[in-house]
Design an enzyme around this catalytic site. Structure first.
Site, short mmCIF file in Angstrom:
data_model
loop_
_atom_site.label_atom_id
_atom_site.label_comp_id
_atom_site.label_asym_id
_atom_site.label_seq_id
_atom_site.Cartn_x
_atom_site.Cartn_y
_atom_site.Cartn_z
N ASP A 82 28.35 34.70 15.78
CA ASP A 82 28.80 33.31 15.70
C ASP A 82 30.13 33.17 16.43
O ASP A 82 31.03 33.99 16.28
CB ASP A 82 28.95 32.91 14.24
CG ASP A 82 29.11 31.42 14.05
OD1 ASP A 82 28.60 30.65 14.88
OD2 ASP A 82 29.73 31.02 13.04
N HIS A 174 34.24 21.85 10.40
CA HIS A 174 34.32 23.16 9.76
C HIS A 174 35.22 23.11 8.52
O HIS A 174 36.18 22.33 8.45
CB HIS A 174 34.94 24.19 10.72
CG HIS A 174 34.07 24.58 11.88
ND1 HIS A 174 34.29 24.15 13.15
CD2 HIS A 174 32.98 25.39 11.93
CE1 HIS A 174 33.39 24.69 13.96
NE2 HIS A 174 32.58 25.43 13.25
N HIS A 202 27.23 23.08 13.05
CA HIS A 202 28.29 23.91 12.49
C HIS A 202 29.03 23.08 11.44
O HIS A 202 29.08 21.86 11.55
CB HIS A 202 29.26 24.36 13.58
CG HIS A 202 28.69 25.41 14.48
ND1 HIS A 202 29.27 26.65 14.64
CD2 HIS A 202 27.58 25.43 15.26
CE1 HIS A 202 28.55 27.37 15.48
NE2 HIS A 202 27.52 26.65 15.88
N GLY A 203 29.62 23.74 10.46
CA GLY A 203 30.29 22.99 9.40
C GLY A 203 29.29 22.30 8.49
O GLY A 203 29.55 21.21 7.97
N GLY A 204 28.15 22.94 8.26
CA GLY A 204 27.10 22.32 7.45
C GLY A 204 27.48 22.11 6.00
O GLY A 204 26.87 21.28 5.32
#
Length: 274
Positions: A82, A174, A202-204
């Site tokens: 990642d 994030h 991203h930042g789910g």
């Protein structure tokens, strides 16, 4: 079973209307709990080693650990780098057996991001490995601001890089510890209109659970990265274990106590994307 590539889990997700959890790993105990959660849900899982994890533990160790977990698992497991910083980062992950790499060129000018991502995607594909890229900047809660993905740029990025998955900025942030305002679905639909590449959030952790489920079923988002939500579950479990036995000192016993609560939290995440 052996490790699988990102494409091997995202292709079916896109075709059948669900998403796969990209879980951020920081050590053996959480990675093992995530695989157990995936097995309990009979779902694939993407184990991710980000920059913080790689600073804490060398990448060959991550590669060996992810491979060992995958080989013993009854569900597909992806070993994913990642936020790779450059080609050397991605090459190092490929060398030690990762099945997927992400190059984050989101802060670069568009042409540079495309050129560098394309070169890394070609390198990854030559090794039988998947590649994720990012267009638009995903910011941090209380930190750097986001810059939303431009749909026209996203279409060009997908066409010219050959990535297997594309991370986008559509209101996601994030390190959010609670659900935010939700994703910008109008921007998301505009991106979907110009590409058929599986999309990544991203930042789910900051996406409301109901929206996460709805978009997993009804959009091209095939991968939600979940880190903060699960790290918070780990922290709560660790504090609980130490509070229950203030005299505890054995590291293995203390950390083992976090695995069942973490597995339960990860099952909720995975089930919410199916």
């Amino acid at each position: 079973m052996p490790l699988v590539t990102l494409s091997e889990v995202l292709g079916p997700a896109l075709a059948h209307g669900h998403a796969v959890a990209g879980v951020v790993c920081l050590g053996w105990e959480d990675a093992r709990a995530y695989v157990r959660a995936a097995e309990a849900e009979r779902a694939p899982v993407i184990l991710q080693a980000g920059p913080g994890a790689r600073a804490h533990m060398p990448i060959p160790v991550w590669g060996a650990m992810f491979r060992a977990l995958a080989e013993a698992a009854s569900v597909p497991v992806v070993a994913h780098l990642d936020h790779g910083c450059d080609a050397a980062d991605c090459a190092a992950a490929i060398e030690v057996g990762f099945s997927s790499v992400m190059f984050d060129g989101s802060k670069l000018p568009l042409a540079d991001n495309i050129a560098r991502t394309r070169a890394i995607a070609e390198m990854a594909h030559a090794a039988g490995v998947s590649c994720e890229g990012e267009i638009g900047e995903v910011g941090y809660d209380g930190g750097a601001a986001s810059h939303g993905t431009d749909p026209a740029e996203a279409g060009r990025f997908a066409r010219e890089t050959g990535v297997d998955a594309m991370a986008v900025s559509v209101g996601n942030v994030h390190l959010q510890q609670a659900a935010g305002a939700g994703l910008d679905e109008a921007r998301l639909r505009a991106i979907e209109a110009v590409t058929n590449v599986p999309l990544v959030i991203h930042g789910g952790s900051g996406v409301p659970h109901a929206q996460r489920r709805a978009l997993a079923h009804g959009s091209a988002i095939c991968k939600f990265n979940i880190g903060t939500e699960l790290r918070m579950a780990f922290g709560a479990a660790l504090r609980g274990a130490l509070d229950a036995d203030p005299d505890a000192f054995d590291r293995i016993a203390i950390l083992r106590a976090t695995e069942a609560p973490l597995e339960a939290a990860a099952r909720r995440v995975i089930a919410g994307l199916r």
